[in-house]
Structure formats: C-alpha cells, structure tokens
Design a protein around this motif. Structure first.
Motif, PDB file in Angstrom:
ATOM      1  N   ALA A 504       0.830  -1.206   0.000  1.00 47.95           N
ATOM      2  CA  ALA A 504       0.000   0.000   0.000  1.00 47.95           C
ATOM      3  C   ALA A 504       0.863   1.255   0.000  1.00 47.95           C
ATOM      4  CB  ALA A 504      -0.942  -0.005   1.204  1.00 47.95           C
ATOM      5  N   ILE A 505       1.939   1.235   0.767  1.00 43.13           N
ATOM      6  CA  ILE A 505       2.850   2.387   0.798  1.00 43.13           C
ATOM      7  C   ILE A 505       3.480   2.605  -0.574  1.00 43.13           C
ATOM      8  CG2 ILE A 505       5.050   3.221   1.724  1.00 43.13           C
ATOM      9  CD1 ILE A 505       4.251   1.828   4.381  1.00 43.13           C
ATOM     10  N   GLU A 506       3.861   1.525  -1.224  1.00 38.82           N
ATOM     11  CA  GLU A 506       4.472   1.628  -2.549  1.00 38.82           C
ATOM     12  C   GLU A 506       3.488   2.223  -3.561  1.00 38.82           C
ATOM     13  OE1 GLU A 506       6.445  -1.295  -5.993  1.00 38.82           O
ATOM     14  OE2 GLU A 506       6.008  -2.081  -3.983  1.00 38.82           O
ATOM     15  N   MET A 508       0.487   3.973  -2.770  1.00 39.10           N
ATOM     16  CA  MET A 508      -0.208   5.194  -2.335  1.00 39.10           C
ATOM     17  C   MET A 508       0.708   6.233  -1.705  1.00 39.10           C
ATOM     18  SD  MET A 508      -3.422   3.278  -0.475  1.00 39.10           S
ATOM     19  CE  MET A 508      -4.466   4.726  -0.318  1.00 39.10           C
ATOM     20  N   ASP A 509       1.851   5.842  -1.241  1.00 42.45           N
ATOM     21  CA  ASP A 509       2.854   6.546  -0.442  1.00 42.45           C
ATOM     22  C   ASP A 509       2.464   6.536   1.034  1.00 42.45           C
ATOM     23  OD1 ASP A 509       1.870   9.156   0.600  1.00 42.45           O
ATOM     24  OD2 ASP A 509       1.941   9.887  -1.460  1.00 42.45           O
ATOM     25  N   ILE A 510       3.391   6.927   1.871  1.00 45.00           N
ATOM     26  CA  ILE A 510       3.287   6.750   3.319  1.00 45.00           C
ATOM     27  C   ILE A 510       2.181   7.588   3.951  1.00 45.00           C
ATOM     28  CG2 ILE A 510       4.936   8.577   3.913  1.00 45.00           C
ATOM     29  CD1 ILE A 510       4.806   5.099   5.587  1.00 45.00           C
ATOM     30  N   ASP A 511       1.691   8.634   3.238  1.00 46.92           N
ATOM     31  CA  ASP A 511       0.697   9.541   3.816  1.00 46.92           C
ATOM     32  C   ASP A 511      -0.733   9.016   3.735  1.00 46.92           C
ATOM     33  OD1 ASP A 511       2.507  11.589   4.574  1.00 46.92           O
ATOM     34  OD2 ASP A 511       2.621  12.243   2.484  1.00 46.92           O
ATOM     35  N   HIS A 512      -0.913   7.810   3.184  1.00 46.84           N
ATOM     36  CA  HIS A 512      -2.279   7.340   2.941  1.00 46.84           C
ATOM     37  C   HIS A 512      -2.520   5.917   3.440  1.00 46.84           C
ATOM     38  CE1 HIS A 512      -3.015  10.935   0.573  1.00 46.84           C
ATOM     39  NE2 HIS A 512      -1.840  10.735   0.005  1.00 46.84           N
ATOM     40  N   VAL A 513      -1.777   5.515   4.454  1.00 45.42           N
ATOM     41  CA  VAL A 513      -1.913   4.157   4.988  1.00 45.42           C
ATOM     42  C   VAL A 513      -1.995   4.192   6.507  1.00 45.42           C
ATOM     43  CG1 VAL A 513      -0.702   3.072   3.058  1.00 45.42           C
ATOM     44  CG2 VAL A 513       0.587   3.825   5.067  1.00 45.42           C
ATOM     45  N   GLY A 514      -2.519   3.116   7.076  1.00 39.14           N
ATOM     46  CA  GLY A 514      -2.612   2.995   8.524  1.00 39.14           C
ATOM     47  C   GLY A 514      -3.027   1.589   8.897  1.00 39.14           C
ATOM     48  N   ILE A 515      -3.467   1.426  10.140  1.00 37.73           N
ATOM     49  CA  ILE A 515      -3.811   0.110  10.685  1.00 37.73           C
ATOM     50  C   ILE A 515      -5.229   0.125  11.245  1.00 37.73           C
ATOM     51  CG2 ILE A 515      -3.245  -1.653  12.407  1.00 37.73           C
ATOM     52  CD1 ILE A 515      -1.122  -1.430  10.276  1.00 37.73           C
ATOM     53  N   GLY A 516      -6.038  -0.835  10.790  1.00 40.05           N
ATOM     54  CA  GLY A 516      -7.373  -1.074  11.353  1.00 40.05           C
ATOM     55  C   GLY A 516      -7.516  -2.557  11.584  1.00 40.05           C
ATOM     56  N   THR A 517      -7.270  -3.018  12.788  1.00 41.11           N
ATOM     57  CA  THR A 517      -6.997  -4.436  13.054  1.00 41.11           C
ATOM     58  C   THR A 517      -8.159  -5.384  12.790  1.00 41.11           C
ATOM     59  OG1 THR A 517      -7.648  -4.216  15.381  1.00 41.11           O
ATOM     60  CG2 THR A 517      -5.313  -3.826  14.826  1.00 41.11           C
ATOM     61  N   ASP A 518      -9.379  -4.926  13.046  1.00 44.35           N
ATOM     62  CA  ASP A 518     -10.547  -5.817  13.084  1.00 44.35           C
ATOM     63  C   ASP A 518     -10.453  -6.812  14.246  1.00 44.35           C
ATOM     64  OD1 ASP A 518     -13.077  -6.424  12.247  1.00 44.35           O
ATOM     65  OD2 ASP A 518     -12.492  -7.639  10.543  1.00 44.35           O
ATOM     66  N   PHE A 519      -9.721  -6.433  15.308  1.00 47.27           N
ATOM     67  CA  PHE A 519      -9.675  -7.265  16.506  1.00 47.27           C
ATOM     68  C   PHE A 519     -11.103  -7.492  17.021  1.00 47.27           C
ATOM     69  CE2 PHE A 519      -5.151  -5.781  17.821  1.00 47.27           C
ATOM     70  CZ  PHE A 519      -4.591  -6.824  17.102  1.00 47.27           C
ATOM     71  N   ASP A 520     -11.338  -8.702  17.452  1.00 48.79           N
ATOM     72  CA  ASP A 520     -12.633  -9.163  17.964  1.00 48.79           C
ATOM     73  C   ASP A 520     -13.702  -9.234  16.875  1.00 48.79           C
ATOM     74  OD1 ASP A 520     -11.985  -9.737  20.678  1.00 48.79           O
ATOM     75  OD2 ASP A 520     -11.821  -7.590  21.036  1.00 48.79           O
ATOM     76  N   GLY A 521     -13.285  -9.013  15.621  1.00 48.66           N
ATOM     77  CA  GLY A 521     -14.139  -9.279  14.468  1.00 48.66           C
ATOM     78  C   GLY A 521     -13.466 -10.342  13.615  1.00 48.66           C
ATOM     79  N   ASP A 522     -12.773 -11.264  14.288  1.00 46.76           N
ATOM     80  CA  ASP A 522     -11.993 -12.348  13.680  1.00 46.76           C
ATOM     81  C   ASP A 522     -10.644 -11.891  13.152  1.00 46.76           C
ATOM     82  OD1 ASP A 522     -13.850 -14.350  14.250  1.00 46.76           O
ATOM     83  OD2 ASP A 522     -14.981 -13.964  12.419  1.00 46.76           O
ATOM     84  N   GLY A 523     -10.245 -10.659  13.430  1.00 50.04           N
ATOM     85  CA  GLY A 523      -8.908 -10.205  13.085  1.00 50.04           C
ATOM     86  C   GLY A 523      -7.900 -10.655  14.122  1.00 50.04           C
ATOM     87  N   GLY A 524      -6.671 -10.802  13.708  1.00 49.95           N
ATOM     88  CA  GLY A 524      -5.603 -11.217  14.614  1.00 49.95           C
ATOM     89  C   GLY A 524      -4.800 -12.349  14.017  1.00 49.95           C
ATOM     90  N   VAL A 525      -3.482 -12.188  13.980  1.00 49.73           N
ATOM     91  CA  VAL A 525      -2.580 -13.194  13.412  1.00 49.73           C
ATOM     92  C   VAL A 525      -1.377 -13.344  14.340  1.00 49.73           C
ATOM     93  CG1 VAL A 525      -3.263 -12.753  11.018  1.00 49.73           C
ATOM     94  CG2 VAL A 525      -1.404 -11.413  12.038  1.00 49.73           C
ATOM     95  N   PRO A 526      -0.623 -14.432  14.248  1.00 51.94           N
ATOM     96  CA  PRO A 526       0.578 -14.572  15.070  1.00 51.94           C
ATOM     97  C   PRO A 526       1.518 -13.380  14.890  1.00 51.94           C
ATOM     98  CG  PRO A 526       0.059 -16.666  14.030  1.00 51.94           C
ATOM     99  CD  PRO A 526      -0.893 -15.659  13.447  1.00 51.94           C
ATOM    100  N   GLY A 527       1.915 -12.798  16.007  1.00 47.25           N
ATOM    101  CA  GLY A 527       2.757 -11.612  15.985  1.00 47.25           C
ATOM    102  C   GLY A 527       1.977 -10.319  16.063  1.00 47.25           C
ATOM    103  N   PHE A 528       0.682 -10.393  15.752  1.00 44.21           N
ATOM    104  CA  PHE A 528      -0.204  -9.228  15.857  1.00 44.21           C
ATOM    105  C   PHE A 528      -1.592  -9.761  16.197  1.00 44.21           C
ATOM    106  CE2 PHE A 528      -1.789  -5.149  13.567  1.00 44.21           C
ATOM    107  CZ  PHE A 528      -1.758  -4.455  14.760  1.00 44.21           C
ATOM    108  N   ALA A 529      -1.656 -10.394  17.373  1.00 36.66           N
ATOM    109  CA  ALA A 529      -2.824 -11.194  17.748  1.00 36.66           C
ATOM    110  C   ALA A 529      -3.821 -10.463  18.621  1.00 36.66           C
ATOM    111  CB  ALA A 529      -2.373 -12.479  18.455  1.00 36.66           C
ATOM    112  N   ASP A 530      -3.394  -9.435  19.313  1.00 35.04           N
ATOM    113  CA  ASP A 530      -4.294  -8.641  20.147  1.00 35.04           C
ATOM    114  C   ASP A 530      -3.643  -7.301  20.423  1.00 35.04           C
ATOM    115  OD1 ASP A 530      -2.566  -8.884  22.445  1.00 35.04           O
ATOM    116  OD2 ASP A 530      -3.449 -10.835  22.881  1.00 35.04           O
ATOM    117  N   ALA A 531      -4.283  -6.487  21.256  1.00 36.03           N
ATOM    118  CA  ALA A 531      -3.803  -5.123  21.479  1.00 36.03           C
ATOM    119  C   ALA A 531      -2.426  -5.077  22.134  1.00 36.03           C
ATOM    120  CB  ALA A 531      -4.813  -4.346  22.334  1.00 36.03           C
TER     121      ALA A 531
END
Length: 568
Positions: A504-506, A508-531
C-alpha cells in the motif's frame, strides 16, 4: 595511578566528558536462591556487560507489584539457570528421579515470565530458563530425560568445556547469530523441554533428539537455550542478541510515549453482552485495558456492528453505544470517550486510553437521514456504509449489485455525512460503490479495515487502481489483520500484515496508509494477535528501517488527518 585512588579513577572514567555515560539497555537477570541468599554466577552479568548492556539482578519475590514495577524499568529479561521445577506447577506428581527443586524461585519466575511476555519484553531463557518459558507459556517439561537420552546431558567437565553438538535450524535466530548448522555446547541438566507449545518452535536439538533451543513462533524476541552460553567462548553472540533486542524494545517504547497509536477498527463491543469487564485481562476479547497497556496502545475506534437484517437497527446501535459509555464510566480513571483527534492527545496527557465510536453498516440509520444527526451527536467519527450485503445505501463487495453502486438515498447519506463531519468508510463496499462514493464525497474517505487485492484476491480488498484513486482524494487505507484478507489460504502472520502495508505504501505513499486491526471481528494473526502486540508491530517496523515520522503516520496521524478534515 595508584589503584586505591578511587576519586582519580572516577574523574578519569566518569567526569572526563559529558554526558557521563551513553545509553545502554537494562537487562534484568533472575537471581538464583540458596542458603537464604539471592546470588548469580558471574558469567551472566559479565556477559551482559560485555555485550553492551547493563545487568541487574532480580530477586525471587512472588510479589506482583514488585514484578510489574521491575518490568517497567528493564528493557530485556534473562531467565537464569538453576534447580528443577516443582512438577506440581505443571499439574504432575513428582518423578522419583526428580532432582533438587528450588521452591523459592518457581512461582516468582512463572509470574515474571508471563508478565514480561504480555509486555513484549525481549526474553532469553538459559538452561532452567528455557524450561521456565515452556512451563509458563503452554509447553511441557519432562522431569527426567535419562530414559530417553543417549548422550550425557549432565557433564562432569568444567562449564567452559563443550561436550556435545546441537543441530541448528537454518531459519532461526541461532543460525543468524552463528551462521552454522552445528554448534558445540555444554550440558548441565536432567530436565528438558519435551513440548514447546504453539507459542514456540524448536530450532536446535542434540543428536539424541533432546530439545536444545526454541524461539518464538509469533515473531517476537524470545529465545531459550538449554546450555550455558555465559560459560563458553562462543556464548557472547547470544548475549549481544538480547542486548540489541532490548535496545530496539526501548526505542519502540520511547516512540510510543511520544505518539498516538490509533486502531481504526475493532469489534470488541460485540462481546460486551457476555459480561466482559474491560478492566480485567479477559481471554474472550483481544482489546481490554490490560492488553492496551501491555502494547503501549492509546486508542481504538470501537464500532457498533449491525448484522443484516437487524430489527430496530437505530436502537440496536444505541444500545451498543450505551454499553460503551457505561464501560468508560466504570473505568473513568483510565479510560475516556474521545470525539476528535484533539481529545486523544488530551487524554493521553492524563494517562488514559481512548475509545472513539463508529458504525459498521449503514442500516443503523433505518432508512432515515435524520438519524445521522442523532449519531453525530453521540460522537461517531465514521460510518461504514454497508457490510456483507447490499443495503439501502449502496452495494456490498459480497452483495448482489442491487443499485449498481451507491443508491439515491446513499448519495444523500454521503452528502449529509460530509456536512455533519462523519467520515465515509468504504470497507465492505463494492468497487462501483467505492468509485461512486469517491466522486460524491467532498471530504476524504477511508477504508477502515481492508487489504490489497494484488496480494490476496478477495472482493473485500482494494485494487491498485482503487488505492491510487483513494490517495488522489487524500483518503486513507487502513490495513487489517483479518487472515482471509491477507492470504488466500488464511494462514497469515504479522509478516503478511507488513507485506500488505508495504504494498500500500508503494502504491499510495506513506501519507495514505494505517492500521485497522478488526480485533474481535476475527482479526488477529501470530505476531499481531491482540492489542498487546501493537508495540510488536512497531518494533518490526523499526527493524525494517521506517523512520519515527513514518511510524507515527502509520499508527494514526494519517487517519487523524481525515477525521480533522471531515470535522472542519
């Protein structure tokens, strides 16, 4: 100089320049215990100092206040060697061959290891220490290995003598440190890890199959070795590793202290009807005060998600917001309800976490435009126009193309959202709805929790053309950690989150990206599993060479800009 002239030595070594000392990470080392004495073999603290760290000894106290305050002052943790564990802590009866246990150490070290793990503090376990990791983090320790070992694991030779070889996996920390698949080590144990558990993977074994080393399977800086590297000439690289990881952890913590980390989408309110206490560490949810504190995480936009269909949808959303407000009131000393980016900085200065409100699925309006004003007054910052089905506003990415994009009513909704300062969120929208809304809206729009279709061909993800169009209108794509949007096979890790983020950075560039985890909506992966893993993602971004400014943009500056633009 006379060696007893300590004042001259101090002047020469400490006062000659300013500052008196350069920064070095503090490495806590668990102390052994015997004969009413907390003590530590010199190899541990001398190796830490030689590796560039500052060693401090942690006494065996099962006082959680003491432990938590200690963890707040260290940058890395070494679990030192020593006597056997009492198997009762693993729910087992003692084996007749069990060696001498160290009752004074067991409970304190189980506590400190779990709490350090929660806080993402780098950990190195040595001999007993690797067993501590297994005992604490869902692995298993065999009380005595003499019936399965074919080589001597309790050597009579000096500790500086390596008596057998271990085989090292190539994709491991140890291989990176030594660049070889075999390493000569010493051995002083008759207990050993027999199951490392899901949080770890085995990375070294002896010729008879005994587990000699394991590391985190969650992309975290945790390593356990069964031998004593502090006694070996080739042991220093392991201590340099923990010191370097401790530096990185301290750098990440310092960055979090100065910035706002904003997760643009989590579904934790879905669990509130189950009697969740947000102030307790609750395994049923991925975001609570404990996990936010552990992860140095400041703020989350918690959405009222509305399944389709929903009876009395406006009241349904209001009930969710009422519950959130109730929870904030219950924990008012540590939690606040924010309505703007300015609020986030105000509450952080008060050492409070922030919750912002959002709506996921425009059916919350119940077909009435006036309800937008109602929800604006409640403080929502964005509304996701649809979910996994067409509604009266627009077509969904998984819908039936009812309107061929945004409906006539949807056009009115978007224009009213612009007037009321509510951000338009197009996650879940069809491609045609996306482009329609982008044209209709006079304010920047967002996709609060989506990924890149070029990396995972899913209709919920954005094409490169969509991403470029979004950036051109000054919008933001928030990368989510929902496994099915990251990989077609769903077997995603934090590495995949980073891959989508970097794509996405490549585009859109760095000014147009971020993080929206969807935690507790089935989001979460090893290494980024919860808050609690928020700080881990920051650590990995630093390792990849992202600047402090870049990371601040990813963690919320970009999304805050869109909110501010909408509220102006």
């Amino acid at each position: 100089m006379n060696r007893f002239d300590w004042q001259s030595q101090l002047a020469e070594k400490a006062y000659a320049t300013f500052p008196e000392a350069t920064f070095k990470p503090v490495i806590g080392i668990t102390g052994n215990y015997a004969e009413l004495t907390c003590k530590l073999a010199e190899g541990y603290y001398k190796s830490v100092a030689k590796a560039g760290g500052v060693p401090v000894i942690i006494p065996p106290l099962a006082d959680t206040d003491v432990i938590i305050n200690t963890l707040g002052k260290i940058d890395g943790l070494i679990l030192s060697g020593g006597g056997d564990y009492d198997p009762h802590y693993a729910g087992e009866e003692p084996d007749p061959k069990l060696g001498e246990i160290n009752e004074e150490r067991d409970l304190p070290e189980l506590f400190i290891t779990r709490l350090a793990y929660n806080r993402q503090i780098p950990i190195l376990g040595i001999c007993r220490g690797i067993q501590t990791l297994a005992m604490t983090l869902d692995g298993k320790v065999k009380q005595d290995i003499t019936d399965i070992a074919t080589i001597n694991h309790s050597q009579s030779e000096e500790r500086s003598v390596a008596t057998h070889q271990v085989n090292i996996e190539k994709d491991s920390i140890l291989y990176q440190l030594y660049e070889k698949t075999q390493l000569a080590v010493n051995s002083f144990h008759h207990q050993a890890v027999c199951e490392c558990g899901e949080k770890f993977r085995v990375v070294a074994t002896s010729e008879d199959g005994i587990i000699e080393a394991m590391e985190s399977a969650e992309f975290k800086p945790i390593l356990g070795v069964q031998w004593h590297p502090e006694c070996l000439e080739e042991g220093l690289p392991i201590f340099k590793w923990i010191v370097e990881e401790a530096k990185l952890f301290r750098q990440a913590c310092a960055l979090h202290q100065d910035m706002i980390t904003l997760d643009s989408h989590c579904d934790t309110p879905m669990f509130f009807p189950q009697g969740i206490d947000f102030g307790k560490r609750d395994d049923r949810i991925l975001v609570d005060l404990h996990k936010m504190e552990d992860g140095h995480h400041d703020a989350a936009i918690m959405v009222a998600y509305l399944p389709q269909p929903t009876e009395n949808p406006t009241a349904y959303a209001d009930d969710i917001f009422d519950k959130i407000e109730e929870i904030v009131k219950q924990h008012k000393d540590h939690l606040a309800l924010a309505k703007s980016p300015t609020d986030l900085y105000f509450y952080k200065a008060q050492d409070k976490k922030s919750i912002l409100l959002g709506i996921e699925n425009g059916i919350a309006l119940d077909g009435k435009l006036d309800n937008l004003k109602h929800f604006a007054d409640r403080g929502i910052v964005y509304m996701t126009l649809c979910h996994n089905g067409d509604n009266d506003i627009c077509d969904s990415a998984k819908g039936s193309q009812t309107h061929n994009g945004v409906s006539k009513f949807g056009k009115k909704v978007i224009k009213m959202m612009n007037k009321l300062g509510i951000v338009v969120d197009l996650s879940h929208a069809s491609e045609k709805s996306f482009y329609d809304a982008l044209e209709i809206s006079k304010k920047p729009i967002v996709c609060s929790h989506s990924c890149c279709r070029a990396l995972c061909d899913h209709p919920r993800n954005l094409t490169d053309d969509q991403m470029r169009a979004l950036a051109k209108k000054d919008g933001v794509l928030q990368i989510t950690c929902y496994p099915g949007f990251l990989r077609s096979d769903g077997k995603a890790t934090v590495e995949d989150v980073l891959a989508h983020l970097e794509h996405a950075i490549e585009v859109m560039d760095i000014d147009h990206v971020g993080i929206g985890t969807d935690f507790d909506g089935d989001g979460g992966v090893p290494g980024f599993a919860d808050a609690s893993d928020v700080i881990n993602l920051t650590r990995l971004l630093i390792k990849r060479g992202y600047s402090s400014l870049d990371i601040q943009k990813i963690w919320g500056v970009n999304f805050q800009r869109v909110i501010l633009d909408s509220q102006m």
